[in-house]
Design a protein around this motif. Structure first.
Motif, PDB file in Angstrom:
ATOM      1  N   ASP A  41       0.833  -1.212   0.000  1.00  0.00           N
ATOM      2  CA  ASP A  41       0.000   0.000   0.000  1.00  0.00           C
ATOM      3  C   ASP A  41       0.864   1.257   0.000  1.00  0.00           C
ATOM      4  O   ASP A  41       0.588   2.220  -0.736  1.00  0.00           O
ATOM      5  CB  ASP A  41      -0.921  -0.006   1.224  1.00  0.00           C
ATOM      6  N   HIS A  42       1.938   1.264   0.805  1.00  0.00           N
ATOM      7  CA  HIS A  42       2.804   2.445   0.853  1.00  0.00           C
ATOM      8  C   HIS A  42       3.550   2.634  -0.465  1.00  0.00           C
ATOM      9  O   HIS A  42       3.754   3.776  -0.916  1.00  0.00           O
ATOM     10  CB  HIS A  42       3.795   2.321   2.008  1.00  0.00           C
ATOM     11  N   LEU A  43       3.961   1.540  -1.092  1.00  0.00           N
ATOM     12  CA  LEU A  43       4.637   1.665  -2.380  1.00  0.00           C
ATOM     13  C   LEU A  43       3.691   2.217  -3.443  1.00  0.00           C
ATOM     14  O   LEU A  43       4.070   3.075  -4.257  1.00  0.00           O
ATOM     15  CB  LEU A  43       5.181   0.299  -2.811  1.00  0.00           C
ATOM     16  N   THR A  44       2.474   1.715  -3.441  1.00  0.00           N
ATOM     17  CA  THR A  44       1.490   2.212  -4.417  1.00  0.00           C
ATOM     18  C   THR A  44       1.209   3.695  -4.200  1.00  0.00           C
ATOM     19  O   THR A  44       1.115   4.479  -5.159  1.00  0.00           O
ATOM     20  CB  THR A  44       0.196   1.400  -4.300  1.00  0.00           C
ATOM     21  N   ALA A  45       1.100   4.086  -2.928  1.00  0.00           N
ATOM     22  CA  ALA A  45       0.835   5.497  -2.634  1.00  0.00           C
ATOM     23  C   ALA A  45       2.031   6.369  -2.981  1.00  0.00           C
ATOM     24  O   ALA A  45       1.871   7.508  -3.452  1.00  0.00           O
ATOM     25  CB  ALA A  45       0.473   5.651  -1.158  1.00  0.00           C
ATOM     26  N   SER A  46       3.247   5.861  -2.765  1.00  0.00           N
ATOM     27  CA  SER A  46       4.428   6.671  -3.082  1.00  0.00           C
ATOM     28  C   SER A  46       4.566   6.894  -4.579  1.00  0.00           C
ATOM     29  O   SER A  46       5.057   7.943  -5.018  1.00  0.00           O
ATOM     30  CB  SER A  46       5.683   5.987  -2.537  1.00  0.00           C
ATOM     31  N   ILE A  47       4.132   5.922  -5.372  1.00  0.00           N
ATOM     32  CA  ILE A  47       4.200   6.082  -6.827  1.00  0.00           C
ATOM     33  C   ILE A  47       3.251   7.190  -7.290  1.00  0.00           C
ATOM     34  O   ILE A  47       3.546   7.939  -8.231  1.00  0.00           O
ATOM     35  CB  ILE A  47       3.870   4.741  -7.513  1.00  0.00           C
ATOM     36  N   THR A  48       2.128   7.316  -6.606  1.00  0.00           N
ATOM     37  CA  THR A  48       1.159   8.365  -6.960  1.00  0.00           C
ATOM     38  C   THR A  48       1.536   9.725  -6.388  1.00  0.00           C
ATOM     39  O   THR A  48       0.813  10.700  -6.616  1.00  0.00           O
ATOM     40  CB  THR A  48      -0.234   7.966  -6.455  1.00  0.00           C
TER      41      THR A  48
END
Length: 225
Positions: free
Chosen positions: A78-85
């Motif tokens: 979840d944190h990786l997905t959010a950091s990409i955005t």
């Protein structure tokens, strides 16, 4: 997010297969997100952490340990997905996590070097005798003869042909003669030793009785006058 729950109706084999499939899917998703992480994150360190974490838990069978591992994996996803955005909070959280982890967990271990190839024997020179060996069976005038280890009067020899060559018979005969000479010398020395012991014993008896020498002096048992 947490890992998959195991229903009571599933068998142990089905549960293991489902857990493996979920773990593989999570592993691939994490690596994909790590490669797409923003430049502010260390992508190679993230990949190393994911790979080593999964390798560490690959033999774990405890349900509670696996649930905690899945929960941590999905949270990281979840944190990786959010950091990409572009979520700065997730970026800061991941950087803080990488900072707290030990350095050996953030580096990939290079694969071991393959062993060196075994040394090759030098090829025989074309036209030499070695290059023509072993000869094929069809080129031999008769059946291939392999030397046989035989015992000739307790003398080991390799017999190549039969009947025995004259030079080999001469060698065996010379070895037998030498062996017989050694045995004769041994018997002679043993006989001489027995005679010497008997003479020493006779001298001791004479000295014990105080036999006089031809000069008339009496000799004691120690040979003193």
């Amino acid at each position: 997010m947490v890992g998959p729950s195991l229903s009571s109706g599933e068998t142990a084999g089905e549960q293991d297969i489902d857990g493996q499939n979920v773990a593989i899917a999570l592993y691939r998703a994490l690596l994909t997100k790590c490669r797409s992480a923003p430049p502010s994150l260390d992508r190679s360190a993230l990949e190393a952490v994911v790979k080593k974490s999964f390798a560490k838990n690959r033999h774990v069978t405890s349900k509670y340990v696996l649930q905690g591992a899945f929960a941590g994996g999905y949270e990281a996803l979840d944190h990786l997905t959010a950091s990409i955005t572009g979520d700065n909070t997730s970026v800061s959280h991941l950087n803080s996590l990488l900072y707290r982890l030990p350095s050996n967990l953030k580096t990939t271990t290079p694969p071991p070097k393959p062993p060196p190839p075994p040394p090759t024997k030098p090829a025989a020179v074309v036209g030499s005798t070695l290059s023509l060996r072993p000869r094929p069976a069809f080129s031999l005038p008769s059946r291939r003869r392999i030397p046989v280890l035989v015992n000739a009067n307790k003398i080991p020899i390799l017999r190549f042909t039969k009947p025995q060559p004259a030079i080999l018979s001469q060698y065996i005969r010379s070895r037998l003669v030498l062996r017989q000479k050694r045995l004769d010398l041994k018997l002679k020395l043993e006989t001489d030793m027995e005679i010497a012991k008997a003479e020493d014993e006779w001298d001791r008896i004479l000295f014990a009785r105080g036999i006089k020498e031809e000069s008339g002096n009496e000799v004691d048992e120690f040979g003193r006058y």
